[in-house]
Design a protein around this motif. Structure first.
Motif, PDB file in Angstrom:
ATOM      1  N   ALA A  47      -7.700 -68.007 -60.298  1.00 26.38           N
ATOM      2  CA  ALA A  47      -7.189 -66.711 -60.747  1.00 26.38           C
ATOM      3  C   ALA A  47      -8.321 -65.751 -61.126  1.00 26.38           C
ATOM      4  CB  ALA A  47      -6.236 -66.893 -61.925  1.00 26.38           C
ATOM      5  N   GLY A  48      -9.389 -66.272 -61.723  1.00 24.85           N
ATOM      6  CA  GLY A  48     -10.517 -65.413 -62.087  1.00 24.85           C
ATOM      7  C   GLY A  48     -11.154 -64.771 -60.864  1.00 24.85           C
ATOM      8  N   SER A  49     -11.255 -65.534 -59.792  1.00 20.93           N
ATOM      9  CA  SER A  49     -11.815 -65.003 -58.547  1.00 20.93           C
ATOM     10  C   SER A  49     -10.860 -64.013 -57.908  1.00 20.93           C
ATOM     11  CB  SER A  49     -12.109 -66.145 -57.568  1.00 20.93           C
ATOM     12  OG  SER A  49     -13.097 -66.992 -58.094  1.00 20.93           O
ATOM     13  N   GLN A  50      -9.568 -64.317 -57.960  1.00 17.86           N
ATOM     14  CA  GLN A  50      -8.563 -63.401 -57.406  1.00 17.86           C
ATOM     15  C   GLN A  50      -8.608 -62.063 -58.137  1.00 17.86           C
ATOM     16  OE1 GLN A  50      -5.189 -65.966 -58.001  1.00 17.86           O
ATOM     17  NE2 GLN A  50      -5.322 -66.830 -55.940  1.00 17.86           N
ATOM     18  N   THR A  51      -8.735 -62.118 -59.454  1.00 20.54           N
ATOM     19  CA  THR A  51      -8.791 -60.901 -60.266  1.00 20.54           C
ATOM     20  C   THR A  51     -10.060 -60.108 -59.977  1.00 20.54           C
ATOM     21  OG1 THR A  51      -7.534 -62.020 -61.994  1.00 20.54           O
ATOM     22  CG2 THR A  51      -8.699 -60.008 -62.624  1.00 20.54           C
ATOM     23  N   THR A  52     -11.196 -60.803 -59.900  1.00 23.99           N
ATOM     24  CA  THR A  52     -12.466 -60.129 -59.613  1.00 23.99           C
ATOM     25  C   THR A  52     -12.418 -59.483 -58.236  1.00 23.99           C
ATOM     26  OG1 THR A  52     -13.628 -61.742 -60.993  1.00 23.99           O
ATOM     27  CG2 THR A  52     -14.968 -60.434 -59.474  1.00 23.99           C
ATOM     28  N   LEU A  53     -11.866 -60.212 -57.279  1.00 26.14           N
ATOM     29  CA  LEU A  53     -11.740 -59.691 -55.918  1.00 26.14           C
ATOM     30  C   LEU A  53     -10.846 -58.449 -55.912  1.00 26.14           C
ATOM     31  CD1 LEU A  53     -12.844 -60.501 -53.197  1.00 26.14           C
ATOM     32  CD2 LEU A  53     -10.863 -61.987 -52.888  1.00 26.14           C
ATOM     33  N   ALA A  54      -9.751 -58.495 -56.643  1.00 27.46           N
ATOM     34  CA  ALA A  54      -8.853 -57.347 -56.738  1.00 27.46           C
ATOM     35  C   ALA A  54      -9.600 -56.127 -57.277  1.00 27.46           C
ATOM     36  CB  ALA A  54      -7.662 -57.678 -57.641  1.00 27.46           C
ATOM     37  N   MET A  55     -10.402 -56.333 -58.332  1.00 26.08           N
ATOM     38  CA  MET A  55     -11.174 -55.224 -58.906  1.00 26.08           C
ATOM     39  C   MET A  55     -12.177 -54.679 -57.904  1.00 26.08           C
ATOM     40  SD  MET A  55     -11.753 -56.216 -62.935  1.00 26.08           S
ATOM     41  CE  MET A  55     -12.737 -57.649 -62.590  1.00 26.08           C
ATOM     42  N   ALA A  91      -6.089 -54.790 -53.115  1.00 24.40           N
ATOM     43  CA  ALA A  91      -6.288 -55.013 -54.556  1.00 24.40           C
ATOM     44  C   ALA A  91      -4.985 -55.488 -55.188  1.00 24.40           C
ATOM     45  CB  ALA A  91      -6.782 -53.734 -55.232  1.00 24.40           C
ATOM     46  N   ARG A  92      -3.887 -54.809 -54.866  1.00 25.11           N
ATOM     47  CA  ARG A  92      -2.577 -55.203 -55.408  1.00 25.11           C
ATOM     48  C   ARG A  92      -2.203 -56.623 -55.003  1.00 25.11           C
ATOM     49  NH1 ARG A  92      -1.261 -49.955 -55.078  1.00 25.11           N
ATOM     50  NH2 ARG A  92      -0.552 -49.968 -52.914  1.00 25.11           N
ATOM     51  N   ARG A  93      -2.493 -56.950 -53.741  1.00 30.41           N
ATOM     52  CA  ARG A  93      -2.173 -58.294 -53.244  1.00 30.41           C
ATOM     53  C   ARG A  93      -2.912 -59.362 -54.046  1.00 30.41           C
ATOM     54  NH1 ARG A  93      -3.452 -62.289 -49.494  1.00 30.41           N
ATOM     55  NH2 ARG A  93      -5.510 -61.521 -48.929  1.00 30.41           N
ATOM     56  N   TRP A  94      -4.197 -59.151 -54.308  1.00 27.51           N
ATOM     57  CA  TRP A  94      -4.977 -60.138 -55.068  1.00 27.51           C
ATOM     58  C   TRP A  94      -4.542 -60.170 -56.526  1.00 27.51           C
ATOM     59  CZ3 TRP A  94      -6.996 -64.040 -52.845  1.00 27.51           C
ATOM     60  CH2 TRP A  94      -7.513 -63.949 -51.557  1.00 27.51           C
ATOM     61  N   ALA A 137     -21.137 -61.382 -52.617  1.00 26.93           N
ATOM     62  CA  ALA A 137     -20.285 -61.656 -53.774  1.00 26.93           C
ATOM     63  C   ALA A 137     -18.828 -61.709 -53.335  1.00 26.93           C
ATOM     64  CB  ALA A 137     -20.485 -60.594 -54.858  1.00 26.93           C
ATOM     65  N   VAL A 138     -18.399 -60.714 -52.572  1.00 26.05           N
ATOM     66  CA  VAL A 138     -17.019 -60.663 -52.089  1.00 26.05           C
ATOM     67  C   VAL A 138     -16.699 -61.908 -51.264  1.00 26.05           C
ATOM     68  CG1 VAL A 138     -15.454 -59.472 -50.488  1.00 26.05           C
ATOM     69  CG2 VAL A 138     -16.748 -58.162 -52.171  1.00 26.05           C
ATOM     70  N   ALA A 139     -17.614 -62.290 -50.371  1.00 25.04           N
ATOM     71  CA  ALA A 139     -17.375 -63.446 -49.508  1.00 25.04           C
ATOM     72  C   ALA A 139     -17.162 -64.721 -50.323  1.00 25.04           C
ATOM     73  CB  ALA A 139     -18.546 -63.627 -48.535  1.00 25.04           C
ATOM     74  N   TRP A 140     -17.973 -64.925 -51.373  1.00 23.03           N
ATOM     75  CA  TRP A 140     -17.835 -66.134 -52.189  1.00 23.03           C
ATOM     76  C   TRP A 140     -16.619 -66.054 -53.100  1.00 23.03           C
ATOM     77  CZ3 TRP A 140     -19.610 -70.486 -50.701  1.00 23.03           C
ATOM     78  CH2 TRP A 140     -20.757 -70.529 -49.904  1.00 23.03           C
ATOM     79  N   PHE A 141     -16.333 -64.885 -53.662  1.00 24.98           N
ATOM     80  CA  PHE A 141     -15.121 -64.744 -54.475  1.00 24.98           C
ATOM     81  C   PHE A 141     -13.880 -65.019 -53.626  1.00 24.98           C
ATOM     82  CE2 PHE A 141     -17.565 -61.871 -57.499  1.00 24.98           C
ATOM     83  CZ  PHE A 141     -17.584 -62.802 -58.531  1.00 24.98           C
ATOM     84  N   LYS A 142     -13.924 -64.582 -52.359  1.00 26.72           N
ATOM     85  CA  LYS A 142     -12.785 -64.784 -51.461  1.00 26.72           C
ATOM     86  C   LYS A 142     -12.550 -66.275 -51.232  1.00 26.72           C
ATOM     87  CE  LYS A 142     -12.004 -61.311 -48.571  1.00 26.72           C
ATOM     88  NZ  LYS A 142     -12.082 -60.412 -47.427  1.00 26.72           N
ATOM     89  N   TYR A 200     -11.890 -54.679 -54.628  1.00 25.98           N
ATOM     90  CA  TYR A 200     -11.142 -53.882 -53.653  1.00 25.98           C
ATOM     91  C   TYR A 200     -10.694 -52.554 -54.279  1.00 25.98           C
ATOM     92  CZ  TYR A 200     -10.928 -57.157 -49.775  1.00 25.98           C
ATOM     93  OH  TYR A 200     -11.256 -57.939 -48.697  1.00 25.98           O
ATOM     94  N   GLU A 201     -10.338 -52.591 -55.538  1.00 27.12           N
ATOM     95  CA  GLU A 201      -9.896 -51.390 -56.245  1.00 27.12           C
ATOM     96  C   GLU A 201     -11.033 -50.373 -56.360  1.00 27.12           C
ATOM     97  OE1 GLU A 201      -6.775 -51.306 -59.781  1.00 27.12           O
ATOM     98  OE2 GLU A 201      -8.755 -51.935 -60.461  1.00 27.12           O
ATOM     99  N   GLU A 202     -12.249 -50.895 -56.617  1.00 26.82           N
ATOM    100  CA  GLU A 202     -13.413 -50.021 -56.835  1.00 26.82           C
ATOM    101  C   GLU A 202     -14.202 -49.760 -55.558  1.00 26.82           C
ATOM    102  OE1 GLU A 202     -15.613 -52.205 -59.742  1.00 26.82           O
ATOM    103  OE2 GLU A 202     -14.010 -52.083 -61.234  1.00 26.82           O
ATOM    104  N   GLY A 203     -13.948 -50.527 -54.501  1.00 28.11           N
ATOM    105  CA  GLY A 203     -14.741 -50.391 -53.283  1.00 28.11           C
ATOM    106  C   GLY A 203     -16.138 -50.953 -53.437  1.00 28.11           C
ATOM    107  N   ARG A 204     -16.278 -52.064 -54.167  1.00 26.98           N
ATOM    108  CA  ARG A 204     -17.576 -52.722 -54.372  1.00 26.98           C
ATOM    109  C   ARG A 204     -17.725 -53.864 -53.372  1.00 26.98           C
ATOM    110  NH1 ARG A 204     -18.257 -54.464 -60.466  1.00 26.98           N
ATOM    111  NH2 ARG A 204     -20.215 -55.309 -59.704  1.00 26.98           N
TER     112      ARG A 204
END
Length: 147
Positions: free
Chosen positions: A112-120, A135-138, A99-104, A122-126
């Motif tokens: 923006a939706g992918s950037q936000t999901t990716l940030a979350m 997370a802040r960068r995304w 999931a992370v690889a494809w969102f990236k 990184y924030e949650e460690g998923r």
């Protein structure tokens, strides 16, 4: 040859218009052959219809097959869609790393939706190591202001 291409372009345009106006049976008829022929825009929309049973019976295997094909062809919305399938375990087994690889991939195209999901994530460690800085960068790239 050019007549065949213009007919395909017309079918693609008509199929997308039918999809956008929720005429899903018509969209399946126009986009199905194009998806099979390898058109990423058609594959993405047929995947959505197959995933949700719009204009056809639900078909998770077909949805995954076409979403992956469109994503691999570089279509950002399909990369996001495939990331979502892996994140939620829809049409395929859950896999946070994939999931992370494809969102990236989609995020790097500016979705923006992918950037936000990716940030979350990184924030949650998923699917990735917890990384508040990443997370802040995304979030910033997605247009969220620093707090």
């Amino acid at each position: 040859m050019s007549e065949q291409i213009s007919n395909q372009d017309m079918d693609l345009s008509s199929g997308i218009a039918a999809f956008e106006s929720k005429q899903f049976s018509r969209a399946v008829g126009l986009l199905g052959p194009l998806a099979e022929a390898g058109h990423p825009e058609a594959q993405y929309r047929v995947a959505i219809m197959a995933q949700n049973g719009l204009g056809m019976l639900e078909n998770p295997m077909q949805a995954f097959k076409y979403m992956r094909a469109a994503a691999e062809a570089g279509l950002g919305v399909a990369q996001h869609g495939l990331g979502f399938m892996y994140m939620e375990g829809e049409c395929i087994d859950k896999d946070a790393n994939k999931a992370v690889a494809w969102f990236k991939k989609a995020a790097e195209q500016g979705l923006a939706g992918s950037q936000t999901t990716l940030a979350m994530m990184y924030e949650e460690g998923r699917g990735v190591e917890k990384d508040p800085e990443e997370a802040r960068r995304w979030y910033h790239l997605a247009g969220f202001d620093e707090k």
